[in-house]
Design a protein around this motif. Structure first.
Motif, PDB file in Angstrom:
ATOM      1  N   LYS A   1       0.956  -1.051  -0.117  1.00 28.76           N
ATOM      2  CA  LYS A   1      -0.133  -0.145   0.010  1.00 28.76           C
ATOM      3  C   LYS A   1       1.005   1.348  -0.059  1.00 28.76           C
ATOM      4  CE  LYS A   1      -4.622  -1.261   1.893  1.00 28.76           C
ATOM      5  NZ  LYS A   1      -5.653  -0.890   2.553  1.00 28.76           N
ATOM      6  N   LEU A   2       2.098   1.181   1.012  1.00 31.92           N
ATOM      7  CA  LEU A   2       2.732   2.508   0.852  1.00 31.92           C
ATOM      8  C   LEU A   2       3.618   2.855  -0.325  1.00 31.92           C
ATOM      9  CD1 LEU A   2       3.659   4.842   2.393  1.00 31.92           C
ATOM     10  CD2 LEU A   2       5.462   3.454   3.678  1.00 31.92           C
ATOM     11  N   PHE A   3       4.021   1.490  -1.068  1.00 31.29           N
ATOM     12  CA  PHE A   3       4.628   1.776  -2.331  1.00 31.29           C
ATOM     13  C   PHE A   3       3.785   2.130  -3.311  1.00 31.29           C
ATOM     14  CE2 PHE A   3       8.659  -0.979  -1.779  1.00 31.29           C
ATOM     15  CZ  PHE A   3       9.510   0.184  -2.295  1.00 31.29           C
ATOM     16  N   ASP A   4       2.395   1.802  -3.280  1.00 30.80           N
ATOM     17  CA  ASP A   4       1.464   2.026  -4.312  1.00 30.80           C
ATOM     18  C   ASP A   4       1.272   3.761  -4.084  1.00 30.80           C
ATOM     19  OD1 ASP A   4       1.273  -0.202  -5.512  1.00 30.80           O
ATOM     20  OD2 ASP A   4      -0.611  -0.858  -4.711  1.00 30.80           O
ATOM     21  N   TYR A   5       1.307   3.991  -2.882  1.00 31.95           N
ATOM     22  CA  TYR A   5       0.892   5.517  -2.564  1.00 31.95           C
ATOM     23  C   TYR A   5       1.945   6.451  -3.112  1.00 31.95           C
ATOM     24  CZ  TYR A   5      -0.942   9.562  -0.135  1.00 31.95           C
ATOM     25  OH  TYR A   5      -1.401  10.607   0.228  1.00 31.95           O
ATOM     26  N   VAL A   6       3.198   6.120  -2.903  1.00 29.83           N
ATOM     27  CA  VAL A   6       4.102   7.033  -3.342  1.00 29.83           C
ATOM     28  C   VAL A   6       4.501   7.049  -4.591  1.00 29.83           C
ATOM     29  CG1 VAL A   6       5.263   7.118  -1.021  1.00 29.83           C
ATOM     30  CG2 VAL A   6       6.182   5.370  -2.596  1.00 29.83           C
ATOM     31  N   THR A   7       4.137   6.024  -5.536  1.00 29.21           N
ATOM     32  CA  THR A   7       4.310   5.897  -6.976  1.00 29.21           C
ATOM     33  C   THR A   7       3.155   6.102  -7.777  1.00 29.21           C
ATOM     34  OG1 THR A   7       3.830   3.702  -7.026  1.00 29.21           O
ATOM     35  CG2 THR A   7       6.071   4.295  -6.370  1.00 29.21           C
ATOM     36  N   ASP A   8       1.993   6.358  -7.237  1.00 31.71           N
ATOM     37  CA  ASP A   8       0.705   6.456  -7.698  1.00 31.71           C
ATOM     38  C   ASP A   8       0.312   5.175  -8.388  1.00 31.71           C
ATOM     39  OD1 ASP A   8       0.180   8.969  -7.306  1.00 31.71           O
ATOM     40  OD2 ASP A   8       0.493   9.835  -8.834  1.00 31.71           O
ATOM     41  N   SER A   9       0.862   4.121  -7.711  1.00 31.97           N
ATOM     42  CA  SER A   9       0.502   2.623  -8.148  1.00 31.97           C
ATOM     43  C   SER A   9       1.024   2.107  -9.576  1.00 31.97           C
ATOM     44  CB  SER A   9      -0.953   2.208  -8.455  1.00 31.97           C
ATOM     45  OG  SER A   9      -1.476   2.503  -7.231  1.00 31.97           O
ATOM     46  N   ASN A  10       2.534   3.003 -10.072  1.00 36.32           N
ATOM     47  CA  ASN A  10       2.847   2.746 -11.442  1.00 36.32           C
ATOM     48  C   ASN A  10       4.249   1.973 -10.956  1.00 36.32           C
ATOM     49  OD1 ASN A  10       1.361   4.216 -13.061  1.00 36.32           O
ATOM     50  ND2 ASN A  10       2.105   6.298 -12.350  1.00 36.32           N
ATOM     51  N   LEU A  11       4.788   1.400 -10.024  1.00 39.32           N
ATOM     52  CA  LEU A  11       5.690   0.517  -9.760  1.00 39.32           C
ATOM     53  C   LEU A  11       5.135  -0.753  -9.741  1.00 39.32           C
ATOM     54  CD1 LEU A  11       8.718   0.183  -9.354  1.00 39.32           C
ATOM     55  CD2 LEU A  11       8.020   0.446  -6.715  1.00 39.32           C
ATOM     56  N   LYS A  12       5.527  -1.693 -10.579  1.00 46.78           N
ATOM     57  CA  LYS A  12       5.080  -3.072 -10.503  1.00 46.78           C
ATOM     58  C   LYS A  12       6.353  -4.187 -10.229  1.00 46.78           C
ATOM     59  CE  LYS A  12       1.503  -1.452 -12.539  1.00 46.78           C
ATOM     60  NZ  LYS A  12       0.142  -1.202 -11.768  1.00 46.78           N
ATOM     61  N   TRP A  13       5.640  -5.225  -9.806  1.00 48.40           N
ATOM     62  CA  TRP A  13       6.520  -6.079  -9.005  1.00 48.40           C
ATOM     63  C   TRP A  13       6.411  -7.634  -9.604  1.00 48.40           C
ATOM     64  CZ3 TRP A  13      10.005  -4.489  -5.582  1.00 48.40           C
ATOM     65  CH2 TRP A  13       9.586  -3.021  -5.000  1.00 48.40           C
ATOM     66  N   ALA A  14       7.400  -8.149  -9.744  1.00 45.12           N
ATOM     67  CA  ALA A  14       7.535  -9.815 -10.548  1.00 45.12           C
ATOM     68  C   ALA A  14       7.786 -10.633  -9.100  1.00 45.12           C
ATOM     69  CB  ALA A  14       8.428  -9.907 -11.339  1.00 45.12           C
ATOM     70  N   ASP A  15       6.979 -11.506  -9.053  1.00 51.11           N
ATOM     71  CA  ASP A  15       7.137 -12.685  -8.063  1.00 51.11           C
ATOM     72  C   ASP A  15       7.974 -13.482  -8.462  1.00 51.11           C
ATOM     73  OD1 ASP A  15       6.779 -14.720  -6.252  1.00 51.11           O
ATOM     74  OD2 ASP A  15       4.574 -14.817  -6.387  1.00 51.11           O
ATOM     75  N   MET A  16       9.119 -13.837  -7.286  1.00 53.29           N
ATOM     76  CA  MET A  16      10.282 -14.611  -7.561  1.00 53.29           C
ATOM     77  C   MET A  16       9.734 -16.315  -7.715  1.00 53.29           C
ATOM     78  SD  MET A  16      13.017 -12.727  -5.298  1.00 53.29           S
ATOM     79  CE  MET A  16      13.902 -14.158  -5.068  1.00 53.29           C
ATOM     80  N   GLY A  17       8.564 -16.666  -7.308  1.00 52.33           N
ATOM     81  CA  GLY A  17       8.151 -17.924  -7.417  1.00 52.33           C
ATOM     82  C   GLY A  17       8.191 -18.441  -5.858  1.00 52.33           C
ATOM     83  N   GLU A  18       8.093 -19.786  -6.024  1.00 50.26           N
ATOM     84  CA  GLU A  18       8.028 -20.606  -4.716  1.00 50.26           C
ATOM     85  C   GLU A  18       9.196 -20.627  -3.714  1.00 50.26           C
ATOM     86  OE1 GLU A  18       7.166 -25.350  -3.233  1.00 50.26           O
ATOM     87  OE2 GLU A  18       7.666 -25.026  -5.165  1.00 50.26           O
ATOM     88  N   VAL A  19      10.359 -20.664  -4.419  1.00 50.57           N
ATOM     89  CA  VAL A  19      11.795 -20.604  -3.509  1.00 50.57           C
ATOM     90  C   VAL A  19      12.336 -19.247  -3.589  1.00 50.57           C
ATOM     91  CG1 VAL A  19      13.766 -21.744  -3.017  1.00 50.57           C
ATOM     92  CG2 VAL A  19      11.890 -23.182  -3.916  1.00 50.57           C
ATOM     93  N   TYR A  20      12.410 -18.376  -2.803  1.00 49.64           N
ATOM     94  CA  TYR A  20      13.013 -17.118  -2.612  1.00 49.64           C
ATOM     95  C   TYR A  20      14.085 -17.339  -2.103  1.00 49.64           C
ATOM     96  CZ  TYR A  20      10.923 -16.844   2.121  1.00 49.64           C
ATOM     97  OH  TYR A  20      10.722 -17.269   3.307  1.00 49.64           O
ATOM     98  N   ASP A  21      14.661 -17.857  -1.190  1.00 52.13           N
ATOM     99  CA  ASP A  21      16.045 -18.113  -0.950  1.00 52.13           C
ATOM    100  C   ASP A  21      16.509 -19.493  -0.647  1.00 52.13           C
ATOM    101  OD1 ASP A  21      16.888 -15.267  -0.375  1.00 52.13           O
ATOM    102  OD2 ASP A  21      15.868 -15.323   1.441  1.00 52.13           O
ATOM    103  N   LYS A  22      17.595 -20.016  -0.904  1.00 53.18           N
ATOM    104  CA  LYS A  22      18.347 -21.303  -0.745  1.00 53.18           C
ATOM    105  C   LYS A  22      19.523 -21.076   0.272  1.00 53.18           C
ATOM    106  CE  LYS A  22      18.631 -24.050  -4.276  1.00 53.18           C
ATOM    107  NZ  LYS A  22      17.933 -25.187  -3.994  1.00 53.18           N
ATOM    108  N   ILE A  23      19.263 -21.826   1.368  1.00 52.26           N
ATOM    109  CA  ILE A  23      20.246 -21.717   2.376  1.00 52.26           C
ATOM    110  C   ILE A  23      21.446 -22.890   1.982  1.00 52.26           C
ATOM    111  CG2 ILE A  23      20.979 -21.508   4.772  1.00 52.26           C
ATOM    112  CD1 ILE A  23      19.004 -19.254   3.777  1.00 52.26           C
ATOM    113  N   ILE A  24      22.650 -22.749   1.599  1.00 50.77           N
ATOM    114  CA  ILE A  24      23.508 -23.804   1.523  1.00 50.77           C
ATOM    115  C   ILE A  24      24.724 -23.839   2.481  1.00 50.77           C
ATOM    116  CG2 ILE A  24      25.188 -24.347  -0.191  1.00 50.77           C
ATOM    117  CD1 ILE A  24      23.505 -22.816  -2.473  1.00 50.77           C
ATOM    118  N   ILE A  25      24.860 -24.832   3.186  1.00 53.03           N
ATOM    119  CA  ILE A  25      25.941 -25.248   4.149  1.00 53.03           C
ATOM    120  C   ILE A  25      26.815 -26.232   3.715  1.00 53.03           C
ATOM    121  CG2 ILE A  25      26.499 -25.330   6.434  1.00 53.03           C
ATOM    122  CD1 ILE A  25      23.398 -24.464   7.500  1.00 53.03           C
ATOM    123  N   GLY A  26      27.691 -26.065   3.194  1.00 54.15           N
ATOM    124  CA  GLY A  26      28.648 -26.904   2.609  1.00 54.15           C
ATOM    125  C   GLY A  26      28.078 -27.544   1.554  1.00 54.15           C
ATOM    126  N   ASP A  27      27.746 -29.003   1.317  1.00 53.31           N
ATOM    127  CA  ASP A  27      27.129 -29.709   0.237  1.00 53.31           C
ATOM    128  C   ASP A  27      25.761 -30.030   0.678  1.00 53.31           C
ATOM    129  OD1 ASP A  27      27.240 -31.566   2.437  1.00 53.31           O
ATOM    130  OD2 ASP A  27      28.108 -33.042   1.136  1.00 53.31           O
TER     131      ASP A  27
END
Length: 529
Positions: free
Chosen positions: A82-108
């Motif tokens: 809502k705040l991003f939409d307010y300050v940009t008059d809803s002109n800023l659009k966003w793409a969803d990164m999908g199901e997995v946003y972060d992968k934590i890799i520890i060694g193998d």
């Protein structure tokens, strides 16, 4: 056609507000005030606007400097959306990164952080079935900590007398969580070292490992991504491009190459700014988005700092971590190179996060304590329209500022062979780690360059090349002076130092600053509408 920002715009004799710096806090507050009909001026020392939301171009590529993903943008009713939409008059659009946003890799071993609270919880339980109870309690604590934040931050925007009266009532529930370190809270739930390491796998988003970071800071980042990650369509430069017309509609401007020397103060009242070229510009209010350390040490007259003992305040805060970022350009489109949208967080085997950081800071030849890999070209659906046949990757790691002191007085792009040699050594170490995860990109890289803490100091004017302003330790949240108001009449602060790290924190800081300046409850007007 409205220009994004101007080199030589008309400068008016007087403004309602002048903003020093064009980071997210300044842009947010300036846009909110502009929508109230106020003429505002945003002054940026750099040759491009946006602070950590800007992009730079080189060798036919484009890289996003600070935005790698944002949470809570796919839910229409979220406060962030809502705040991003307010300050940009809803002109800023966003793409969803999908199901997995972060992968934590520890060694193998690797662990996916997946979109959706139920999915997130179940995925963790699948990884650690014997820790089901601890995981459920952990998620409950994440929500409990976040519920206390509203009143704590709202208190910062209240008139001083009322804020002081209500401070304990509005803040004590928050301190229950912010006073504890992340490590203290997690070890109260589990002794499983691998689980703790995974749960803290995003600590690079705020810069402090578990034994140093406030649990509140940890909890707000974790909750922020429960709905998944998003990336601005068209790249992060779209943020300033969509906010600029809002500011211009009310007669304001964003100016680049505009270096402020000092804030002008008469009779304890801010009245304007003195530019490095000797010009003065007047305004009813002056707002600094340059960070509290830079503001108090560089932008205020020395006698003002002494009068209000501002240096004593600065002794109570610590600059956040500095970093290196390797910007990589590749031949081939993201699909062709099989680049994921998912971010990689890569950690060494062995000790816990704090021990690994400690070992590295004593000897940077040791393994990097954290490596973050982002694939902006894959995240942005508009990328191939702008850069067909190309891709980009960003790799970020911790790099202490102190090791660069011998080059501290040198100029950007002219720091000498020793500096370039050192950068190349770090770059090759990072590339080696990239090839371990994505061997298919070897031989596809046509350009790479390393940004160091000196680069951050040069472009962002942070004295220690810090990326997150001041540290997010338990002590930080106890500092009552981290508010929009300062002891100087009509002089305000905004940006991540008065809320929390990152673009989201700075966005809400702008809202708090605008509320403190006007006495209007923009939180209620924008967020709860």
């Amino acid at each position: 056609m409205i220009q994004t920002y101007k080199r030589n715009p008309q400068i008016h004799e007087h403004y309602h507000s002048i903003f020093i710096g064009s980071g997210m806090g300044s842009l947010s507050a300036a846009a909110i005030l502009a929508k109230e009909g106020h003429r505002v001026l945003v002054l940026e020392q750099h040759y491009t606007a946006g602070g950590f939301t800007h992009v730079f171009k080189r060798k036919g590529f484009e890289w996003d400097v600070g935005i790698h993903y944002i949470g809570d943008m796919q839910r229409e009713k979220s406060a962030m959306k809502k705040l991003f939409d307010y300050v940009t008059d809803s002109n800023l659009k966003w793409a969803d990164m999908g199901e997995v946003y972060d992968k934590i890799i520890i060694g193998d071993r690797s662990y996916n952080l997946v979109k959706g609270l139920k999915n997130f919880k179940q995925q963790l339980i699948d990884y650690f079935p014997e820790e089901k109870g601890a995981i459920e309690k952990y998620i409950d604590l994440i929500f409990a900590a976040n519920r206390t934040a509203g009143k704590f931050y709202m208190n910062k925007a209240l008139p001083p007398f009322i804020g002081k009266l209500l401070y304990n009532w509005m803040s004590n529930p928050f301190f229950k969580y912010s006073d504890q370190t992340t490590d203290e809270v997690l070890r109260g739930l589990t002794q499983n070292e691998e689980l703790i390491k995974v749960l803290c796998g995003q600590y690079g988003d705020y810069g402090l490992p578990p034994k140093q970071s406030s649990f509140f800071m940890h909890s707000t980042v974790v909750k922020h991504y429960f709905g998944g990650g998003s990336f601005p369509i068209g790249g992060s430069s779209q943020i300033v491009k969509t906010i600029d017309p809002v500011i211009e509609k009310a007669g304001g401007s964003i100016i680049i190459n505009a270096d402020v020397d000092k804030v002008l103060i008469e009779n304890n009242k801010a009245i304007g700014v003195l530019m490095k070229d000797g010009k003065t510009i007047k305004a009813s209010n002056i707002v600094s988005g340059a960070g509290i350390i830079t503001t108090y040490q560089q932008l205020l007259p020395e006698e003002i700092g002494k009068k209000y003992r501002l240096n004593e305040q600065l002794q109570k805060v610590t600059p956040s971590v500095s970093h290196a970022c390797l910007y990589i350009g590749l031949e081939g489109e993201p699909e062709e190179l099989s680049l994921p949208k998912t971010n990689f967080w890569i950690y060494p085997e062995g000790e816990n996060h704090d021990e690994i950081v400690h070992r590295y800071l004593n000897d940077i030849e040791q393994e990097f304590p954290v490596i973050y890999v982002s694939f902006p070209a894959a995240k942005d659906p508009d990328w191939t329209n702008r850069y067909p046949g190309k891709s980009t990757i960003d790799i970020i790691t911790l790099l202490p500022y102190d090791i660069f002191t011998s080059w501290g007085d040198s100029k950007w792009m002219k720091r000498g062979e020793d500096y370039e040699s050192f950068k190349e050594k770090i770059s090759q170490r990072l590339l080696k780690k990239l090839y371990e995860q994505l061997p298919q990109v070897k031989g596809k890289i046509s350009h790479y360059e390393l940004g160091t803490p000196l680069s951050t100091k040069h472009f962002m004017n942070y004295s220690k090349g810090e990326i997150y302003g001041i540290d997010h330790s338990p002590k930080r949240f106890r500092q009552k002076f981290l508010t929009p108001r300062t002891p100087i009449k009509n002089f305000y602060l905004t940006g991540q130092d008065i809320v929390t790290a990152g673009v989201g924190g700075a966005l809400f800081a702008g809202l708090l600053t605008a509320s403190a300046m006007t006495g209007k409850n923009f939180m209620k007007k924008i967020i709860k509408s």
